[in-house]
Design a protein around this motif. Structure first.
Motif, PDB file in Angstrom:
ATOM      1  N   SER A 376     -24.682  -4.773 -17.028  1.00 35.03           N
ATOM      2  CA  SER A 376     -24.444  -4.323 -18.513  1.00 35.03           C
ATOM      3  C   SER A 376     -23.945  -3.112 -18.632  1.00 35.03           C
ATOM      4  O   SER A 376     -23.642  -2.899 -19.828  1.00 35.03           O
ATOM      5  CB  SER A 376     -25.884  -4.361 -18.935  1.00 35.03           C
ATOM      6  OG  SER A 376     -26.436  -5.736 -18.840  1.00 35.03           O
ATOM      7  N   GLY A 377     -23.374  -2.203 -17.899  1.00 29.79           N
ATOM      8  CA  GLY A 377     -22.813  -1.107 -18.236  1.00 29.79           C
ATOM      9  C   GLY A 377     -23.224   0.104 -17.203  1.00 29.79           C
ATOM     10  O   GLY A 377     -23.588  -0.078 -15.942  1.00 29.79           O
ATOM     11  N   GLU A 378     -23.096   1.282 -17.818  1.00 26.39           N
ATOM     12  CA  GLU A 378     -23.234   2.485 -16.998  1.00 26.39           C
ATOM     13  C   GLU A 378     -24.182   3.496 -17.569  1.00 26.39           C
ATOM     14  O   GLU A 378     -24.299   3.415 -18.911  1.00 26.39           O
ATOM     15  CB  GLU A 378     -22.026   3.056 -16.826  1.00 26.39           C
ATOM     16  CG  GLU A 378     -22.065   4.650 -15.931  1.00 26.39           C
ATOM     17  CD  GLU A 378     -20.865   5.240 -15.623  1.00 26.39           C
ATOM     18  OE1 GLU A 378     -20.714   6.530 -15.208  1.00 26.39           O
ATOM     19  OE2 GLU A 378     -19.703   4.497 -15.949  1.00 26.39           O
ATOM     20  N   VAL A 379     -25.250   4.143 -16.891  1.00 24.46           N
ATOM     21  CA  VAL A 379     -26.107   5.075 -17.501  1.00 24.46           C
ATOM     22  C   VAL A 379     -25.726   6.456 -16.577  1.00 24.46           C
ATOM     23  O   VAL A 379     -25.686   6.472 -15.279  1.00 24.46           O
ATOM     24  CB  VAL A 379     -27.517   4.768 -17.024  1.00 24.46           C
ATOM     25  CG1 VAL A 379     -28.571   5.706 -17.625  1.00 24.46           C
ATOM     26  CG2 VAL A 379     -28.009   3.379 -17.877  1.00 24.46           C
ATOM     27  N   GLU A 380     -25.913   7.429 -17.478  1.00 28.41           N
ATOM     28  CA  GLU A 380     -25.574   8.697 -16.853  1.00 28.41           C
ATOM     29  C   GLU A 380     -26.920   9.376 -17.043  1.00 28.41           C
ATOM     30  O   GLU A 380     -27.604   9.546 -18.109  1.00 28.41           O
ATOM     31  CB  GLU A 380     -24.369   9.376 -17.662  1.00 28.41           C
ATOM     32  CG  GLU A 380     -23.207   9.023 -17.399  1.00 28.41           C
ATOM     33  CD  GLU A 380     -22.106   9.651 -17.992  1.00 28.41           C
ATOM     34  OE1 GLU A 380     -22.494  10.658 -18.528  1.00 28.41           O
ATOM     35  OE2 GLU A 380     -20.929   9.203 -17.715  1.00 28.41           O
ATOM     36  N   LEU A 381     -27.465  10.175 -15.841  1.00 26.68           N
ATOM     37  CA  LEU A 381     -28.719  10.905 -15.771  1.00 26.68           C
ATOM     38  C   LEU A 381     -28.310  12.381 -15.668  1.00 26.68           C
ATOM     39  O   LEU A 381     -27.320  12.926 -14.977  1.00 26.68           O
ATOM     40  CB  LEU A 381     -29.294  10.653 -14.652  1.00 26.68           C
ATOM     41  CG  LEU A 381     -29.937   9.100 -14.632  1.00 26.68           C
ATOM     42  CD1 LEU A 381     -30.943   8.976 -13.578  1.00 26.68           C
ATOM     43  CD2 LEU A 381     -31.166   8.965 -15.865  1.00 26.68           C
ATOM     44  N   ALA A 382     -28.695  13.333 -16.916  1.00 31.17           N
ATOM     45  CA  ALA A 382     -28.414  14.656 -16.862  1.00 31.17           C
ATOM     46  C   ALA A 382     -29.403  15.303 -15.769  1.00 31.17           C
ATOM     47  O   ALA A 382     -30.253  14.599 -15.395  1.00 31.17           O
ATOM     48  CB  ALA A 382     -28.583  15.187 -18.181  1.00 31.17           C
ATOM     49  N   GLY A 383     -29.333  16.619 -15.795  1.00 34.44           N
ATOM     50  CA  GLY A 383     -29.946  17.407 -14.903  1.00 34.44           C
ATOM     51  C   GLY A 383     -29.445  17.514 -13.480  1.00 34.44           C
ATOM     52  O   GLY A 383     -28.855  16.463 -13.010  1.00 34.44           O
ATOM     53  N   VAL A 384     -29.902  18.708 -12.730  1.00 30.11           N
ATOM     54  CA  VAL A 384     -29.391  18.894 -11.428  1.00 30.11           C
ATOM     55  C   VAL A 384     -30.575  19.087 -10.449  1.00 30.11           C
ATOM     56  O   VAL A 384     -31.645  19.691 -11.041  1.00 30.11           O
ATOM     57  CB  VAL A 384     -28.445  19.940 -11.264  1.00 30.11           C
ATOM     58  CG1 VAL A 384     -27.018  19.217 -11.742  1.00 30.11           C
ATOM     59  CG2 VAL A 384     -28.790  21.058 -11.805  1.00 30.11           C
ATOM     60  N   GLY A 385     -30.519  18.855  -9.150  1.00 26.45           N
ATOM     61  CA  GLY A 385     -31.568  19.212  -8.479  1.00 26.45           C
ATOM     62  C   GLY A 385     -32.849  18.218  -8.615  1.00 26.45           C
ATOM     63  O   GLY A 385     -32.955  17.299  -8.950  1.00 26.45           O
ATOM     64  N   TYR A 386     -33.863  18.873  -7.916  1.00 26.39           N
ATOM     65  CA  TYR A 386     -35.136  18.052  -7.667  1.00 26.39           C
ATOM     66  C   TYR A 386     -36.266  18.140  -8.992  1.00 26.39           C
ATOM     67  O   TYR A 386     -36.956  17.543  -8.924  1.00 26.39           O
ATOM     68  CB  TYR A 386     -35.932  18.490  -6.538  1.00 26.39           C
ATOM     69  CG  TYR A 386     -35.227  18.166  -5.031  1.00 26.39           C
ATOM     70  CD1 TYR A 386     -34.375  16.933  -5.178  1.00 26.39           C
ATOM     71  CD2 TYR A 386     -35.252  18.906  -4.034  1.00 26.39           C
ATOM     72  CE1 TYR A 386     -33.833  16.624  -3.949  1.00 26.39           C
ATOM     73  CE2 TYR A 386     -34.498  18.735  -2.843  1.00 26.39           C
ATOM     74  CZ  TYR A 386     -33.871  17.404  -2.689  1.00 26.39           C
ATOM     75  OH  TYR A 386     -33.291  17.114  -1.521  1.00 26.39           O
TER      76      TYR A 386
END
Length: 953
Positions: A376-386
């Motif tokens: 259904s498309g694309e999701v972007e997740l913000a934040g870096v690292g653990y």
């Protein structure tokens, strides 16, 4: 369980530790035979002890600590200190010629300054060593081995060639070893090769010799097992390991002098020549002008020449410089930077290029899911690292409810269940136990609300471990509410798609048509082009071939069929958020930033583009290409390219050497063992304190306690401010000393014209007494000079390009200013003396030679105080932010009070040969002293106009 079943393999006659064969090219059984060990039983205890006795412990050779006496001695190995020691000897000789009456004050003062300077240096080095030790993790590593057929744990230092290592998840590899068998074994080798992703390991012999990072049938000392299990035969220990070879290379790497050390050495040699020339000229001139012939008068003239030479030496320079650098070190320590050598603070200010490692330095060394692509498309997740902090967005807006959210949740839940890692928080710091890629799914699941709850509804029943041949792993899980079994799989997308027959669309399952399969593969290729590592996720519900109880036998890959494809994730070791603005600030300061890494070229190029190190489209230069370049071609290459990947330690050294050969001042950052030789060779090596290895920290001159690249840029700013301040107090000290020299020289030469000769019956009359010269040195070379060394930043030091290695702390323009200021000071002091003496060029004076000399002495002191404000800038007015340096204001005020005391307090009058001054005398002294201020303002006006004209032209 994979094992080596290769039957025919060529061997390398120049093989390492095992003898006549290269362990990477030979079959594991052949390697074991060559080492005289049965991989199923291991060595006997007796044989292990014998080999340990013969080969020595499995340790890297440590460099011996520098003894205290050598550290103390090193503080005196400086041209300026040589100059001071020479002045001390001459002053002691002069004191002896005078009859050795009283204390040799000048000798005591010079000796005290030299000793204080040495103490400051030794104490600061000791503090730095203590800080380095505090950063180190002093834990003894152990290894699980087979001996006498039993599994036993031994200290890694007791490992010997032929020992059979038993490797498991979380273990540190104790020695270089050839794999005999493995099961889903993945080893993190970032500290050795710079490769950010764990390397899949298997026991198969290689077809041809390979670089260290591509020796997939070997494990190496100092690396760590991220996943799986394995059995390996030790082929090398101690200095024979790959880590040992780097340590050897480190020992062979010469440590360069810092630019500040080289410059101060030049200043010391130059001042030595100037001082000798002054003494010779003064003595010769007086003898000729005064017609000195009597032995007693000759001695007097020689002593005067010696006192002038001593006066010309800026005695306080070494100590003040050490104090200023030490204060800079303390300021850097507050920014989590431990400086091991004082002069290294300033070196960063001269840096024209920063060669940085990627993994753990410019990136977080924490694999992160940033993209999720589904039907259904694309999701972007913000934040870096653990740290599980970051929003989920689609098309730039927060992800709402609907098919895309449902699919993204299933992707992350399935990836978290087909998983062997753990996520833990300790004191606000998140860490992953196990494979970093597995950990990336656990972190991402926490970012998308509702996903963790999905994961919590399942318990594991069994698994099919990851295998390098299959490129995937699966787990069987039971739904706690519904009681059904579900298989969750993740792996290489193209491999996974071959086992899929359906696709998840929202909460529905639809057939995986050729069109949908092609689109899924296109999504994978799009992520790959952007240097993401891709992993596909799939599942299968209610299969009959799955267990229903937790004590079921282990599964095999026969269950991985008829899967429902859900989507693909893009994973990357992301750039540190603070790195990009820090790099932009470095570029603004005219400093190149080069990335030198052992990672994949595409990944390196992507990160470099994201950070602004390289323009879009620039490809990374690979280590194999570098190895084929001659020195001249390499020099041209480092001019044109800023990204280097798959490089070996010797490649890093060549890059640093090529830049230095071009006159660049290089700062090299890194955290892995592979970085250590280049760190030592660079003008300043900067090690990471958190992720850095002990070898790297020992090779570096500066250690970052927070592994923050931005701290390096802060150090650059601090270094530039320090160098500016060094020039300020150099200018100030030489202004004052030149004023003294010219006053005495012209006062003696023009004694008759000034009325000085007629006011005294001495054969050789001087305008200043030796004690007065000494006093001036004390009050000008101490507090005011030190205050100049901590002057705040007036101009934007990051708005100018790095200074050239050919630039001098004292250049021609500064020398002109020094002689001009000295001449003005001499005119002011001698003019006041002439004003108050009877006769001379200015008629009307009626005072004694003692009063006139005191007035000249006071004028010279006041003029020296005013030059402190002039010296703050070569071109900017002394009236610009005059109150910004409160230390300077306090030091000048203190010096004025002390001078008044020397003139007016009776017992001090006796000690320094001064006399009471009236209000008229004081006003004349102050007015005459301001001449240096107005002359300097006029000079700066001319220099600013000249600079504007040159810039306009």
């Amino acid at each position: 369980m994979a094992s080596d079943d290769r039957t025919d393999q060529p061997t390398d006659p120049n093989a390492p530790a095992t003898g006549p064969i290269d362990p990477t090219l030979a079959r594991a059984a052949e390697v074991a035979d060559a080492l005289g060990v049965d991989p199923a039983a291991g060595l006997t205890t007796t044989d292990a002890a014998r080999r340990l006795e013969a080969d020595g412990p499995n340790e890297l050779r440590e460099s011996r600590g520098t003894p205290l006496w050598r550290r103390i001695l090193s503080q005196f190995q400086d041209p300026l200190i040589y100059l001071l020691l020479g002045a001390l000897v001459v002053a002691l000789f002069a004191w002896a010629l005078e009859g050795a009456e009283g204390l040799p004050i000048d000798v005591i003062v010079i000796g005290a300054i030299v000793i204080v300077n040495a103490i400051i240096g030794v104490v600061q080095e000791a503090r730095a060593d203590e800080a380095v030790a505090a950063l180190s993790r002093m834990t003894e590593a152990n290894s699980l081995v087979l001996r006498d057929g039993d599994r036993i744990t031994v200290p890694s230092r007791d490992l010997v060639r032929g020992d059979v290592l038993l490797l498991g998840e979380g273990d540190q590899v104790g020695a270089d070893a050839r794999l005999v068998e493995s099961s889903g074994l993945r080893v993190g080798e970032a500290s050795l090769t710079g490769e950010s992703q764990p390397v899949d390991k298997h026991p198969r012999a290689l077809a041809e010799p390979a670089e260290v990072g591509d020796r997939t049938n070997m494990v190496f000392k100092g690396t760590a097992v991220n996943r799986g299990t394995g059995r390996a035969v030790v082929t090398a220990t101690g200095m024979d390991t790959q880590m040992g070879s780097i340590a050897t290379l480190l020992d062979q790497t010469e440590e360069e002098q810092t630019p500040l050390q080289r410059e101060i050495g030049r200043v010391g040699r130059m001042l030595g020549i100037v001082v000798i020339a002054i003494a010779i000229v003064v003595v010769a001139t007086i003898i000729v002008v005064e017609g000195v012939t009597q032995p007693a008068d000759l001695v007097t003239v020689l002593l005067l020449g010696v006192s002038l030479a001593v006066a010309a030496v800026p005695e306080g320079l070494p100590a003040i410089m050490s104090v200023v650098l030490a204060l800079g070190v303390q300021r850097m320590a507050k920014r989590n930077a431990v400086v091991r050598q004082l002069s290294s603070v300033e070196t960063l200010g001269a840096a024209s290029a920063i060669c940085s490692d990627k993994t753990g330095t410019l990136t977080t060394n924490e694999m992160t899911v940033q993209r999720i692509l589904t039907a259904s498309g694309e999701v972007e997740l913000a934040g870096v690292g653990y740290a599980p902090v970051g929003d989920a967005t689609a098309g730039g807006v927060p992800l709402g409810d609907g098919p895309l959210r449902e699919e993204a949740q299933v992707v992350l839940a399935a990836g978290s269940l087909a998983n062997d890692a753990g996520l833990r928080e300790d004191g606000g710091r998140w860490s992953v136990q196990g494979d970093p890629t597995d950990g990336a799914f656990l972190v991402a699941a926490r970012k998308l609300e509702g996903t963790v709850e999905r994961v919590g509804r399942f318990e594991r029943l069994g698994s099919v471990p990851f295998d390098a041949d299959r490129m995937m792993m699966s787990t069987a899980n039971r739904h706690l509410d519904e009681g059904v079994s579900v298989l969750f799989s993740k792996g290489a997308p193209d491999v996974l798609l071959e086992r899929c027959t359906a696709i998840r669309v929202g909460d529905e399952v639809e057939p995986l048509t050729d069109e949908r399969r092609a689109r899924a593969l296109a999504d994978v290729h799009a992520l790959t082009r952007e240097a993401y590592r891709t992993l596909g996720v799939a599942y299968r519900e209610q299969p009959d071939d799955l267990p229903t109880e937790t004590d079921a036998p282990e599964l095999d890959d026969s269950v991985e069929h008829d899967l429902v494809y859900v989507g693909v994730v893009g994973i990357i070791d992301p750039a540190r958020p603070e790195a990009k603005p820090a790099i932009a600030e470095a570029h603004r300061a005219g400093i190149r930033v080069l990335m030198i890494t052992g990672d994949h070229p595409e990944t390196a190029a992507r990160i470099a583009t994201d950070l602004g190190i390289a323009p879009p489209g620039e490809e990374a230069v690979a280590g194999r290409e570098l190895g084929a370049l001659d020195d001249e071609t390499l020099r041209r290459t480092v001019h044109e390219h800023s990204v280097y990947a798959r490089v070996a330690p010797e490649h890093k050294l060549r890059i640093v050497d090529a830049l230095q050969a071009d006159g660049q001042v290089i700062a090299m950052t890194g955290d892995g063992v592979n970085d250590a030789p280049a760190l030592k060779s660079a003008d300043i090596g900067v090690a990471m304190g958190v992720t850095g290895t002990e070898v790297t920290k020992q090779a570096a001159k500066m250690i970052l306690g927070d592994d923050d690249f931005a701290t390096i840029v802060a150090a650059v700013r601090q270094g530039r401010v320090i160098f500016d301040n060094i020039k300020k107090f150099l200018r100030y000290l030489l202004f004052s000393n030149m004023g003294e020299v010219m006053t005495v020289f012209f006062g003696v030469v023009l004694a008759g014209a000034l009325g000085l000769a007629g006011a005294s019956d001495e054969a050789v009359v001087a305008p200043l007494l030796a004690t007065q010269i000494l006093w001036m040195n004390l009050i000008t070379d101490s507090a005011p000079a030190l205050a100049m060394g901590v002057d705040p930043e007036i101009d934007d030091v990051m708005a100018r390009k790095p200074r050239s290695v050919d630039d001098r702390a004292i250049d021609g323009r500064m020398w002109f200013g020094i002689f001009l200021t000295g001449a003005v000071m001499a005119v002011a002091a001698l003019g006041v003396m002439d004003l108050f003496l009877p006769g001379g060029l200015i008629p009307g004076g009626e005072d004694s030679v003692e009063v006139a000399r005191t007035a000249a002495f006071t004028t010279l002191v006041f003029a020296s105080m005013l030059t402190g404000f002039n010296a703050r800038s070569e071109t900017r007015s002394a009236f610009f932010r005059p109150f910004s340096n409160r230390w300077l204001l306090g030091a000048v005020a203190l010096s004025v009070v002390l001078q008044v005391a020397v003139v007016e307090v009776p017992f001090l009058q006796v000690a320094f040969g001064t006399a009471h001054l009236s209000a008229e005398h004081w006003i004349a002294c102050i007015a005459a002293a301001t001449l240096v201020l107005w002359a300097s303002e006029l000079q700066k006006l001319v220099l600013r106009a000249r600079d504007r004209a040159r810039f306009a032209g």
